[in-house]
Design a protein around this motif. Structure first.
Motif, mmCIF file in Angstrom:
data_model
loop_
_atom_site.group_PDB
_atom_site.id
_atom_site.type_symbol
_atom_site.label_atom_id
_atom_site.label_comp_id
_atom_site.label_asym_id
_atom_site.label_seq_id
_atom_site.Cartn_x
_atom_site.Cartn_y
_atom_site.Cartn_z
ATOM 1 N N GLY B 16 0.788 -1.383 -0.082
ATOM 2 C CA GLY B 16 0.055 0.116 -0.180
ATOM 3 C C GLY B 16 0.714 1.064 -0.038
ATOM 4 O O GLY B 16 0.189 2.375 -0.092
ATOM 5 N N LYS B 17 2.169 1.188 0.142
ATOM 6 C CA LYS B 17 2.851 2.637 0.233
ATOM 7 C C LYS B 17 3.370 2.834 -1.171
ATOM 8 O O LYS B 17 4.102 1.893 -2.005
ATOM 9 C CB LYS B 17 4.150 2.252 1.050
ATOM 10 C CG LYS B 17 4.992 3.623 1.254
ATOM 11 C CD LYS B 17 6.207 3.127 2.144
ATOM 12 C CE LYS B 17 7.198 4.492 2.214
ATOM 13 N NZ LYS B 17 8.012 4.267 3.259
ATOM 14 N N LYS B 38 6.830 -11.287 -14.278
ATOM 15 C CA LYS B 38 6.857 -12.073 -13.240
ATOM 16 C C LYS B 38 7.530 -13.503 -13.365
ATOM 17 O O LYS B 38 7.926 -13.604 -14.687
ATOM 18 C CB LYS B 38 5.363 -12.209 -12.777
ATOM 19 C CG LYS B 38 4.544 -11.103 -12.338
ATOM 20 C CD LYS B 38 3.450 -11.302 -11.778
ATOM 21 C CE LYS B 38 2.628 -10.257 -11.601
ATOM 22 N NZ LYS B 38 0.976 -10.317 -10.838
ATOM 23 N N SER B 39 7.915 -13.974 -12.561
ATOM 24 C CA SER B 39 8.749 -15.236 -12.492
ATOM 25 C C SER B 39 8.320 -16.303 -13.802
ATOM 26 O O SER B 39 7.251 -16.477 -13.686
ATOM 27 C CB SER B 39 8.844 -16.084 -11.071
ATOM 28 O OG SER B 39 9.811 -17.052 -11.254
ATOM 29 N N GLY B 82 0.273 -4.012 -4.208
ATOM 30 C CA GLY B 82 -0.111 -5.113 -3.533
ATOM 31 C C GLY B 82 0.911 -6.287 -3.892
ATOM 32 O O GLY B 82 2.098 -6.234 -4.485
ATOM 33 N N LEU B 83 0.570 -7.336 -3.072
ATOM 34 C CA LEU B 83 1.562 -8.355 -3.085
ATOM 35 C C LEU B 83 1.759 -9.024 -4.508
ATOM 36 O O LEU B 83 2.869 -9.542 -4.911
ATOM 37 C CB LEU B 83 1.035 -9.565 -2.284
ATOM 38 C CG LEU B 83 1.157 -8.970 -0.689
ATOM 39 C CD1 LEU B 83 0.698 -10.336 0.162
ATOM 40 C CD2 LEU B 83 2.352 -8.727 -0.060
ATOM 41 N N LEU B 112 11.083 -5.525 -7.757
ATOM 42 C CA LEU B 112 10.252 -5.066 -6.756
ATOM 43 C C LEU B 112 9.711 -6.082 -5.783
ATOM 44 O O LEU B 112 9.172 -7.020 -6.239
ATOM 45 C CB LEU B 112 8.994 -4.378 -7.262
ATOM 46 C CG LEU B 112 8.135 -3.607 -6.252
ATOM 47 C CD1 LEU B 112 8.779 -2.644 -5.456
ATOM 48 C CD2 LEU B 112 6.747 -3.261 -7.157
ATOM 49 N N THR B 113 9.905 -6.009 -4.592
ATOM 50 C CA THR B 113 9.397 -6.733 -3.664
ATOM 51 C C THR B 113 8.407 -6.227 -2.621
ATOM 52 O O THR B 113 8.612 -4.865 -2.381
ATOM 53 C CB THR B 113 10.509 -7.445 -2.484
ATOM 54 O OG1 THR B 113 11.311 -8.033 -3.414
ATOM 55 C CG2 THR B 113 9.859 -8.158 -1.753
ATOM 56 N N VAL B 114 7.111 -6.462 -2.425
ATOM 57 C CA VAL B 114 6.302 -6.099 -1.461
ATOM 58 C C VAL B 114 5.963 -6.731 -0.451
ATOM 59 O O VAL B 114 5.766 -7.954 -0.191
ATOM 60 C CB VAL B 114 5.033 -5.849 -2.420
ATOM 61 C CG1 VAL B 114 3.908 -5.146 -1.640
ATOM 62 C CG2 VAL B 114 4.954 -5.079 -3.686
ATOM 63 N N VAL B 115 6.232 -6.050 0.748
ATOM 64 C CA VAL B 115 6.101 -6.805 2.146
ATOM 65 C C VAL B 115 5.033 -6.321 2.776
ATOM 66 O O VAL B 115 4.317 -5.336 2.787
ATOM 67 C CB VAL B 115 7.461 -6.753 2.889
ATOM 68 C CG1 VAL B 115 8.640 -7.124 1.950
ATOM 69 C CG2 VAL B 115 7.793 -5.392 3.150
#
Lengths: 113, 115
Positions: B16-17, B38-39, B82-83, B112-115
């Motif tokens: 959300g950031k 994506k992977s 979002g994830l 980009l990683t979303v945590v």
């Protein structure tokens, strides 16, 4: 835009020649065939481009039969560093804002010692 | 010698950031593209700029925006990550839209990683 079909994955050994075939049955008269290579965690990079017959550069050869419905990327004497995903793209050379290139799944080549 | 530069190479953001990814080019190419990859998937075009003209793909979520303040720079803004937005984001340039004549030049991407 011509759709392309490639094998999902291939395995090879160092020093062997690798041939990756791409099928593009509905290629248009003005379309060219281009191959890109992508290493993990990097952007794709241009390898080779051709229209018909054979094209060769310092990295690879591209064989295109007379009907142009397929093409074969040939990598001579592969090394471990050739392990990557190889994408075949088909499209025209004319510019146009409505022309886009569609990326298929590519072929994941694994070169083993 | 890098001609298309993406910063940062790795970005971790909170769910959300808002986050901004940047791309710059020294090729003076007219067209700049943003792809999401994506992977084990092919690059998926999000949008592109032809000079100052912005072109959004029909299936690009509203969450993704872009800015091109000048020829050299282009930004990808993700308003509320979002994830499912975790991916490699690739910037590419070409001299003309759709033309394979000069090919595409890609940057090294931003993971980009979303945590």
């Amino acid at each position: 835009l011509a759709k392309t079909t490639q094998p999902i994955s291939m395995d090879s050994y160092e020093g062997q020649e690798v041939n990756i075939t791409c099928s593009h049955n509905n290629i248009a008269t003005n379309d060219y065939i281009t191959w890109y290579q992508q290493f993990p965690s990097q952007g794709p990079r241009f390898i080779i481009q051709g229209y018909k017959t054979k094209v060769t550069n310092e990295v690879a050869s591209l064989f295109i039969p007379a009907d142009r419905k397929s093409s074969t990327l040939s990598l001579p004497r592969v090394s471990l560093s050739d392990t990557a995903v190889y994408y075949c793209l088909v499209g025209g050379l004319e510019a146009g804002n409505n022309r886009k290139l569609i990326w298929g799944l590519g072929t994941s080549l694994a070169v083993n010692p | 010698d890098a001609m298309v530069i993406q910063n940062p190479r790795y970005q971790v953001t909170q769910f959300g950031k808002p986050v901004t990814l940047s791309c710059s080019q020294t090729l003076n190419h007219n067209v700049m593209y943003w792809y999401q990859q994506k992977s084990s998937q092919a690059p998926k075009l999000l949008f592109h700029y032809y000079d100052k003209d912005f072109n959004n793909e029909a299936d690009t979520p509203d969450n993704f925006q872009s800015r091109r303040p000048n020829t050299s720079f282009c930004f990808l803004d993700i308003r509320s990550p979002g994830l499912g937005d975790a991916a490699m984001y690739l910037c590419a340039t070409s001299r003309e839209m759709g033309s394979l004549l000069y090919g595409y030049t890609f940057g090294s991407g931003t993971r980009l990683t979303v945590v």
